[in-house]
Design a protein around this motif. Structure first.
Motif, PDB file in Angstrom:
ATOM      1  N   LYS A   1       0.840  -1.204   0.000  1.00 34.55           N
ATOM      2  CA  LYS A   1       0.000   0.000   0.000  1.00 34.55           C
ATOM      3  C   LYS A   1       0.874   1.252   0.000  1.00 34.55           C
ATOM      4  CE  LYS A   1      -4.058  -1.969   2.343  1.00 34.55           C
ATOM      5  NZ  LYS A   1      -3.626  -3.374   2.314  1.00 34.55           N
ATOM      6  N   TYR A   2       1.939   1.224   0.785  1.00 32.04           N
ATOM      7  CA  TYR A   2       2.836   2.381   0.813  1.00 32.04           C
ATOM      8  C   TYR A   2       3.484   2.597  -0.556  1.00 32.04           C
ATOM      9  CZ  TYR A   2       6.866   5.292   1.977  1.00 32.04           C
ATOM     10  OH  TYR A   2       7.805   6.289   1.991  1.00 32.04           O
ATOM     11  N   LEU A   3       3.934   1.520  -1.193  1.00 31.80           N
ATOM     12  CA  LEU A   3       4.574   1.633  -2.505  1.00 31.80           C
ATOM     13  C   LEU A   3       3.578   2.100  -3.558  1.00 31.80           C
ATOM     14  CD1 LEU A   3       6.804  -1.582  -2.448  1.00 31.80           C
ATOM     15  CD2 LEU A   3       7.532   0.785  -2.101  1.00 31.80           C
ATOM     16  N   ALA A   4       2.321   1.682  -3.441  1.00 28.41           N
ATOM     17  CA  ALA A   4       1.300   2.125  -4.393  1.00 28.41           C
ATOM     18  C   ALA A   4       1.091   3.632  -4.301  1.00 28.41           C
ATOM     19  CB  ALA A   4      -0.010   1.391  -4.129  1.00 28.41           C
TER      20      ALA A   4
ATOM     21  N   SER B   1      12.451   0.651  -9.038  1.00 26.24           N
ATOM     22  CA  SER B   1      12.228  -0.786  -9.191  1.00 26.24           C
ATOM     23  C   SER B   1      11.955  -1.379  -7.812  1.00 26.24           C
ATOM     24  CB  SER B   1      13.459  -1.450  -9.822  1.00 26.24           C
ATOM     25  OG  SER B   1      13.338  -2.862  -9.815  1.00 26.24           O
ATOM     26  N   THR B   2      10.809  -2.070  -7.657  1.00 25.86           N
ATOM     27  CA  THR B   2      10.442  -2.655  -6.359  1.00 25.86           C
ATOM     28  C   THR B   2      10.004  -4.102  -6.545  1.00 25.86           C
ATOM     29  OG1 THR B   2       8.134  -1.920  -6.516  1.00 25.86           O
ATOM     30  CG2 THR B   2       9.703  -0.417  -5.470  1.00 25.86           C
ATOM     31  N   ARG B   3      10.356  -4.938  -5.575  1.00 28.90           N
ATOM     32  CA  ARG B   3       9.938  -6.347  -5.603  1.00 28.90           C
ATOM     33  C   ARG B   3       9.779  -6.838  -4.171  1.00 28.90           C
ATOM     34  NH1 ARG B   3      11.962 -11.986  -6.248  1.00 28.90           N
ATOM     35  NH2 ARG B   3      13.965 -11.316  -5.409  1.00 28.90           N
TER      36      ARG B   3
ATOM     37  N   TYR C   1      17.366   7.234  -8.718  1.00 30.89           N
ATOM     38  CA  TYR C   1      16.834   5.872  -8.817  1.00 30.89           C
ATOM     39  C   TYR C   1      16.597   5.301  -7.422  1.00 30.89           C
ATOM     40  CZ  TYR C   1      21.477   4.262  -7.432  1.00 30.89           C
ATOM     41  OH  TYR C   1      22.632   4.045  -6.741  1.00 30.89           O
ATOM     42  N   ILE C   2      15.743   4.276  -7.372  1.00 25.75           N
ATOM     43  CA  ILE C   2      15.511   3.476  -6.165  1.00 25.75           C
ATOM     44  C   ILE C   2      15.385   2.022  -6.608  1.00 25.75           C
ATOM     45  CG2 ILE C   2      13.920   2.890  -4.300  1.00 25.75           C
ATOM     46  CD1 ILE C   2      13.142   5.774  -4.090  1.00 25.75           C
ATOM     47  N   ASP C   3      16.161   1.147  -6.004  1.00 21.54           N
ATOM     48  CA  ASP C   3      16.058  -0.298  -6.235  1.00 21.54           C
ATOM     49  C   ASP C   3      15.722  -0.955  -4.899  1.00 21.54           C
ATOM     50  OD1 ASP C   3      16.657  -0.280  -8.968  1.00 21.54           O
ATOM     51  OD2 ASP C   3      18.810  -0.172  -8.551  1.00 21.54           O
ATOM     52  N   LEU C   4      14.555  -1.597  -4.837  1.00 22.34           N
ATOM     53  CA  LEU C   4      14.088  -2.233  -3.596  1.00 22.34           C
ATOM     54  C   LEU C   4      13.790  -3.697  -3.864  1.00 22.34           C
ATOM     55  CD1 LEU C   4      12.901  -2.318  -0.701  1.00 22.34           C
ATOM     56  CD2 LEU C   4      10.731  -1.561  -1.690  1.00 22.34           C
TER      57      LEU C   4
ATOM     58  N   VAL D   1      18.007  -2.280  -0.297  1.00 26.72           N
ATOM     59  CA  VAL D   1      17.518  -0.989  -0.781  1.00 26.72           C
ATOM     60  C   VAL D   1      18.724  -0.172  -1.220  1.00 26.72           C
ATOM     61  CG1 VAL D   1      16.109   1.033  -0.306  1.00 26.72           C
ATOM     62  CG2 VAL D   1      15.687  -1.063   0.942  1.00 26.72           C
ATOM     63  N   ALA D   2      18.684   0.272  -2.468  1.00 22.65           N
ATOM     64  CA  ALA D   2      19.738   1.134  -2.991  1.00 22.65           C
ATOM     65  C   ALA D   2      19.071   2.346  -3.626  1.00 22.65           C
ATOM     66  CB  ALA D   2      20.596   0.393  -4.021  1.00 22.65           C
TER      67      ALA D   2
END
Length: 336
Positions: free
Chosen positions: A215-218, A233-235, A269-272, A285-286
């Motif tokens: 929900k937070y990522l949405a 990018s999130t997973r 950028y954000i990579d999660l 998390v980067a």
């Protein structure tokens, strides 16, 4: 110092003084030979020697705790290193005792016994000191939790009013056929419900924690514009095995990335990646560090999360934070 605290301090001082005087009297009488009183200076030197010996033993025990015990014994795989250190320390102690007795063979058994006693005292000091440290940390955490709860109670708006207001806005959005807004309101209501209800529990299920993070990522996806200079990018991946986690434990690391890693004027950028497999969680998390992210106050939430991990998952987690001038990376592994 309050008056109520003077009494135990004075009582301790009186008992200590009486005990030392009693022991000194026994030593003084025990050293009496015939009609000649022992030299007071000799007795003073004897007592001073005992005091210095105890002080040296305490110093060695404390250094062992700070430099070896906390470095190795508090890690899952550090037992062998700490054991090797104790064996080396026992060797050094034995050789010092041998040197004291001029390496006379008749004193070997006595020196071995003294080495074992001294090593036991040093090792026991580490466990007792760490237990006291953990107890103090637990009391401090409880005090902080109580203060946070009181602060939240003072500042919190009636949740029923907030949920009713969100439901009203949600109904209006549906009436206007604005499904994207209605969905965002649902996500926000879910975040608030989790924060107000689940966060009061010591543990929550991974399923609930992941639902909260989704929900937070949405909401963050809806907030951020689509730009070529911005990559997110999130997973979130969970193998379905039942597991629990302290609520809101991961969000400071993710929120930190969105708060300090996003820029609308510089490439960012954000990579999660969060995975849970066989009840072992791994978070990576980067994010970039635009110039605006270098303002004072950066990382306060992470400091709090680090303290929660140290208190609730001691010996069951590994946290690594790497930062450069243009990047910030958090890697967390946690045994659930």
């Amino acid at each position: 110092m309050p008056r109520s605290r003077h009494v135990p301090v004075l009582l301790f001082g009186a008992v200590l003084t009486g005990l030392l005087v009693y022991w000194a009297g026994l030593l003084y009488r025990g050293m009496w030979h015939g009609e000649t009183a022992p030299e007071v200076g000799s007795l003073a030197r004897y007592l001073l020697g005992i005091g210095l010996l105890l002080a040296a033993l305490g110093a060695v025990a404390h250094l062992n705790y700070r430099l070896a015990f906390r470095r190795w014994m508090l890690r899952p795989s550090g037992g062998w290193q700490y054991g090797t250190w104790l064996l080396t320390l026992a060797w050094v102690l034995f050789e010092l005792l041998q040197l004291r007795t001029d390496h006379v063979p008749e004193f070997i058994d006595e020196n071995l016994l003294m080495t074992a006693v001294l090593l036991a005292v040093i090792a026991a000091y580490g466990y007792v000191a760490d237990a006291l440290r953990a107890r103090r940390a637990q009391v401090e955490l409880q005090q902080q939790k109580t203060e946070a709860e009181l602060t939240a109670l003072k500042a919190r708006v009636n949740p029923h009013f907030l949920f009713n207001a969100l439901n009203t806005i949600y109904n209006e959005a549906q009436r206007a056929d604005n499904e994207p807004v209605a969905d965002l309101i649902q996500q926000l209501a879910g975040i608030m419900r989790f924060t107000l209800q689940e966060s009061t529990q010591p543990l929550t299920s991974i399923e609930h924690e992941f639902s909260f993070l989704e929900k937070y990522l949405a909401l963050q996806r809806a907030r951020l514009p689509e730009r070529a200079t911005l990559r997110v990018s999130t997973r979130l991946d969970w193998d379905g095995q039942p597991a629990t986690i302290a609520p809101l434990l991961l969000i400071p690391f993710i929120e930190n990335a969105y708060q300090y890693g996003i820029s609308f004027t510089h490439p960012s950028y954000i990579d999660l990646d969060v995975t849970v497999e066989n009840r072992r969680l791994r978070l990576h998390v980067a994010n970039s560090r635009p110039p605006a992210a270098l303002l004072p106050g950066h990382g306060t939430g992470i400091a709090t999360a680090r303290q929660r991990l140290a208190l609730m998952y001691a010996g069951r987690h590994e946290l690594r934070i790497d930062q450069t001038a243009d990047s910030f990376t958090v890697t967390l592994t946690l045994d659930l």
